[in-house]
Design a protein around this motif. Structure first.
Motif, PDB file in Angstrom:
ATOM      1  N   PHE A  18      16.051  25.681   9.981  1.00  0.00           N
ATOM      2  CA  PHE A  18      15.777  25.602  11.419  1.00  0.00           C
ATOM      3  C   PHE A  18      14.325  25.925  11.779  1.00  0.00           C
ATOM      4  N   ILE A  19      13.615  26.647  10.917  1.00  0.00           N
ATOM      5  CA  ILE A  19      12.173  26.811  11.182  1.00  0.00           C
ATOM      6  C   ILE A  19      11.472  25.492  10.856  1.00  0.00           C
ATOM      7  N   PHE A  20      11.964  24.798   9.827  1.00  0.00           N
ATOM      8  CA  PHE A  20      11.433  23.466   9.514  1.00  0.00           C
ATOM      9  C   PHE A  20      11.708  22.504  10.673  1.00  0.00           C
ATOM     10  N   MET A  21      12.925  22.544  11.244  1.00  0.00           N
ATOM     11  CA  MET A  21      13.259  21.707  12.396  1.00  0.00           C
ATOM     12  C   MET A  21      12.370  22.040  13.598  1.00  0.00           C
ATOM     13  N   SER A  22      12.081  23.328  13.773  1.00  0.00           N
ATOM     14  CA  SER A  22      11.217  23.760  14.882  1.00  0.00           C
ATOM     15  C   SER A  22       9.808  23.215  14.704  1.00  0.00           C
ATOM     16  N   PHE A  23       9.309  23.229  13.455  1.00  0.00           N
ATOM     17  CA  PHE A  23       7.980  22.672  13.172  1.00  0.00           C
ATOM     18  C   PHE A  23       7.956  21.167  13.442  1.00  0.00           C
ATOM     19  N   ALA A  24       9.039  20.469  13.053  1.00  0.00           N
ATOM     20  CA  ALA A  24       9.112  19.018  13.280  1.00  0.00           C
ATOM     21  C   ALA A  24       9.046  18.717  14.776  1.00  0.00           C
ATOM     22  N   ALA A  25       9.798  19.481  15.568  1.00  0.00           N
ATOM     23  CA  ALA A  25       9.783  19.283  17.025  1.00  0.00           C
ATOM     24  C   ALA A  25       8.422  19.644  17.605  1.00  0.00           C
ATOM     25  N   LEU A  26       7.872  20.772  17.154  1.00  0.00           N
ATOM     26  CA  LEU A  26       6.609  21.271  17.719  1.00  0.00           C
ATOM     27  C   LEU A  26       5.432  20.353  17.381  1.00  0.00           C
ATOM     28  N   SER A  27       5.473  19.715  16.205  1.00  0.00           N
ATOM     29  CA  SER A  27       4.369  18.811  15.837  1.00  0.00           C
ATOM     30  C   SER A  27       4.287  17.648  16.825  1.00  0.00           C
ATOM     31  N   THR A  28       5.434  17.134  17.248  1.00  0.00           N
ATOM     32  CA  THR A  28       5.455  16.062  18.254  1.00  0.00           C
ATOM     33  C   THR A  28       5.036  16.597  19.617  1.00  0.00           C
ATOM     34  N   ILE A  29       5.538  17.766  19.970  1.00  0.00           N
ATOM     35  CA  ILE A  29       5.215  18.355  21.275  1.00  0.00           C
ATOM     36  C   ILE A  29       3.713  18.583  21.419  1.00  0.00           C
ATOM     37  N   SER A  54      -1.367  12.510  13.495  1.00  0.00           N
ATOM     38  CA  SER A  54      -0.703  11.257  13.880  1.00  0.00           C
ATOM     39  C   SER A  54       0.699  11.209  13.280  1.00  0.00           C
ATOM     40  N   ALA A  55       0.816  11.640  12.019  1.00  0.00           N
ATOM     41  CA  ALA A  55       2.143  11.709  11.384  1.00  0.00           C
ATOM     42  C   ALA A  55       3.011  12.726  12.107  1.00  0.00           C
ATOM     43  N   GLY A  56       2.396  13.850  12.526  1.00  0.00           N
ATOM     44  CA  GLY A  56       3.128  14.893  13.247  1.00  0.00           C
ATOM     45  C   GLY A  56       3.694  14.380  14.560  1.00  0.00           C
ATOM     46  N   CYS A  57       2.958  13.465  15.210  1.00  0.00           N
ATOM     47  CA  CYS A  57       3.447  12.860  16.456  1.00  0.00           C
ATOM     48  C   CYS A  57       4.666  11.985  16.169  1.00  0.00           C
ATOM     49  N   ALA A  58       4.574  11.225  15.065  1.00  0.00           N
ATOM     50  CA  ALA A  58       5.690  10.344  14.684  1.00  0.00           C
ATOM     51  C   ALA A  58       6.859  11.138  14.116  1.00  0.00           C
ATOM     52  N   ILE A  59       6.526  12.182  13.328  1.00  0.00           N
ATOM     53  CA  ILE A  59       7.571  12.992  12.694  1.00  0.00           C
ATOM     54  C   ILE A  59       8.135  13.954  13.732  1.00  0.00           C
ATOM     55  N   GLY A  60       9.359  13.767  14.052  1.00  0.00           N
ATOM     56  CA  GLY A  60       9.978  14.667  15.026  1.00  0.00           C
ATOM     57  C   GLY A  60      11.451  14.784  14.728  1.00  0.00           C
ATOM     58  N   ILE A  61      12.200  15.181  15.724  1.00  0.00           N
ATOM     59  CA  ILE A  61      13.630  15.377  15.498  1.00  0.00           C
ATOM     60  C   ILE A  61      14.343  14.058  15.242  1.00  0.00           C
ATOM     61  N   GLY A  62      13.679  12.921  15.563  1.00  0.00           N
ATOM     62  CA  GLY A  62      14.261  11.618  15.235  1.00  0.00           C
ATOM     63  C   GLY A  62      14.386  11.426  13.737  1.00  0.00           C
ATOM     64  N   ASN A  63      13.392  11.944  12.984  1.00  0.00           N
ATOM     65  CA  ASN A  63      13.424  11.823  11.517  1.00  0.00           C
ATOM     66  C   ASN A  63      14.471  12.720  10.882  1.00  0.00           C
ATOM     67  N   VAL A  64      14.548  13.952  11.371  1.00  0.00           N
ATOM     68  CA  VAL A  64      15.335  14.954  10.649  1.00  0.00           C
ATOM     69  C   VAL A  64      16.662  15.254  11.335  1.00  0.00           C
ATOM     70  N   TRP A  65      16.904  14.626  12.484  1.00  0.00           N
ATOM     71  CA  TRP A  65      18.177  14.806  13.177  1.00  0.00           C
ATOM     72  C   TRP A  65      18.877  13.442  13.271  1.00  0.00           C
ATOM     73  N   ARG A  66      18.198  12.476  13.907  1.00  0.00           N
ATOM     74  CA  ARG A  66      18.837  11.174  14.148  1.00  0.00           C
ATOM     75  C   ARG A  66      18.970  10.355  12.866  1.00  0.00           C
ATOM     76  N   PHE A  67      17.911  10.318  12.044  1.00  0.00           N
ATOM     77  CA  PHE A  67      17.936   9.479  10.842  1.00  0.00           C
ATOM     78  C   PHE A  67      19.105   9.808   9.908  1.00  0.00           C
TER      79      PHE A  67
END
Length: 465
Positions: free
Chosen positions: A312-323, A16-29
């Protein structure tokens, strides 16, 4: 057929956190925080997260757990006979597909940058050349399509293994890795020479900055970020409610997920602001922060190529967790509506998502001259606007009204479901707030999105900045 369940509470919380945690947290925030004055923005954001995001998350989970269905059928199960709440399911499902129509492309960019960092493509480039690299990435149609397809294949590959063996098991590993990588990067960043100024900007509130940016402007930026970070309103969270038992209250679980989501956003700031300060880079440079500003920072850092690859592997994981989380939702639509097998749902949706993701790629290449929202906007901007400024706020309003009105599921049914099990309870005294005040706040977010997008001069006069 009995509905599959999570094997552990940790699995439910991390997914559930993975769905919420995405590029919005680590890019937009981080870049929104940079633009709106640092620590003072963070304080306002945290307040809105608690009073806005948390109640709506509990409601989504409650609808999912009570119905044991995805948004495709949850309203059908719970609505009073003869009512029309179930019409919203088409908008909820559309929201999940629309989100993936551009998220897969952005996820592909993250993987592209990881590969470029490992190869050392940024080594020796000056600031302008690093900026030009992003333009080169987004102008190559074939490469973008390739990485988008890789992301889609990986996401559906994980989902095809099932809820416990695929989604839960792999997301657990991915989220734990994400937290470890973030902590390592944050420690490196805060120990850089010259990092102190960045930490002060991020952690010490300066209300003068809030006045400079316009008090109303800062408040609405924090309100918008708090609202959109949890991906509420399209049933993306409701599905995970349908996969858990009734041994724990939903308020306690929602608080845990919100804390995890916020922790990731806050640590992202600890990575970015000290590093920008150490190398005299402006952290408020907008959406280009991750793809233009940070590669410049890594270029100046000892061993920067490898720190960049780790980032960028961390960013990829953040995106993939939401996907993965949203793909699971999309698969549940097909299974709930048609009764088909998971494998068949994967096969059909894999092809559908690849085809639906192509317009976003084409918007940067063959259709680059098409500006759907005017100015320099592209298809990604249109898709993001439809989800973020329309389906998320209006969908959240539907959940709010459904859970509080006697013409919907009703307050008594909602509170009984939300508070079943041990743990923190949803406060009964909040009934007036969630029934009458919160819907007005959500409507304000919706209206503000249109004003800032289509009437920026009027919006600036109204709210300052």
């Amino acid at each position: 057929m009995e509905r599959e369940k999570f094997s552990s509470r940790l699995g439910f919380l991390l997914i559930s956190a993975g769905c919420a945690i995405g590029i919005g947290n680590v890019w937009r925030f981080p870049y929104i925080t940079g633009q709106y004055g640092g620590a003072v923005f963070v304080l306002i954001y945290l307040l809105f997260l608690a009073i806005l995001g948390l109640p709506i998350m509990v409601m989504e989970f409650a609808v999912g757990r009570a119905s044991q269905k995805s948004v495709a059928l949850s309203f059908n199960v719970l609505e009073p006979k003869g009512s029309k709440w179930h019409i919203y399911r088409w908008f909820g499902m559309a929201g999940n597909y629309l989100l993936m129509m551009f998220y897969t492309t952005v996820g592909g960019w993250m993987l592209t940058y990881f590969v470029k960092m490992v190869k050392g493509d940024f080594v020796g480039l000056d600031a302008d050349q690093v900026g030009a690299e992003f333009g080169a990435v987004t102008s190559q149609m074939g490469m973008q399509i390739f990485w988008m397809i890789v992301i889609v294949l990986v996401g559906f590959g994980i989902c095809s293994l099932g809820l416990q063996k695929g989604v839960e098991k792999i997301t657990k590993w991915m989220m734990c890795s994400l937290f470890v990588i973030m902590v390592v990067l944050a420690i490196r960043s805060v120990t850089l020479p010259g990092a102190v100024e960045g930490l002060k900007f991020y952690l010490v509130p300066d209300f003068g900055r809030m006045v400079e940016n316009g008090i109303g402007n800062t408040i609405f930026a924090a309100l918008g970020q708090a609202f959109f970070t949890l991906s509420l309103g399209i049933g993306a969270m409701a599905i995970f409610g349908s996969y858990i038992g009734r041994d724990r209250s939903l308020m306690g679980e929602s608080v845990s997920i919100t804390i995890l989501d916020t922790l990731v956003a806050l640590i992202a700031g600890l990575i970015i602001f000290p590093a920008c300060s150490a190398y005299s880079v402006n952290p408020g440079e907008g959406p280009g922060l991750v793809f233009v500003t940070l590669p410049n920072v890594f270029n100046h850092m000892a061993g920067g190529r490898w720190w960049g690859a780790l980032f960028f592997i961390f960013m990829s994981f953040a995106a993939l967790s939401t996907i993965v989380a949203v793909f699971e939702n999309i698969l549940s639509f097909a299974i709930d509506l048609t009764g088909c097998s998971r494998k068949k749902a994967v096969a059909c949706n894999l092809v559908a998502i690849i085809l639906l993701s192509l317009p976003c790629v084409l918007g940067f290449t063959a259709w680059a001259g098409f500006h759907p929202l005017g100015g320099s906007s592209n298809i990604l901007d249109l898709e993001d606007f439809l989800v973020s400024n329309n389906l998320l706020p209006l969908g959240s309003l539907v959940y709010l009204l459904f859970c509080t009105r006697r013409y919907g599921w009703g307050w008594d049914n909602f509170i009984a479901e939300a508070n079943q099990g041990r743990g923190l309870k949803f406060p009964r005294w909040a009934r007036v707030y969630v029934s009458y005040i919160l819907p007005v706040i959500v409507l304000l977010v919706f209206v503000q999105g249109y004003l800032s997008k289509f009437f920026p001069a009027f919006y600036a006069r109204l709210f300052g900045g």
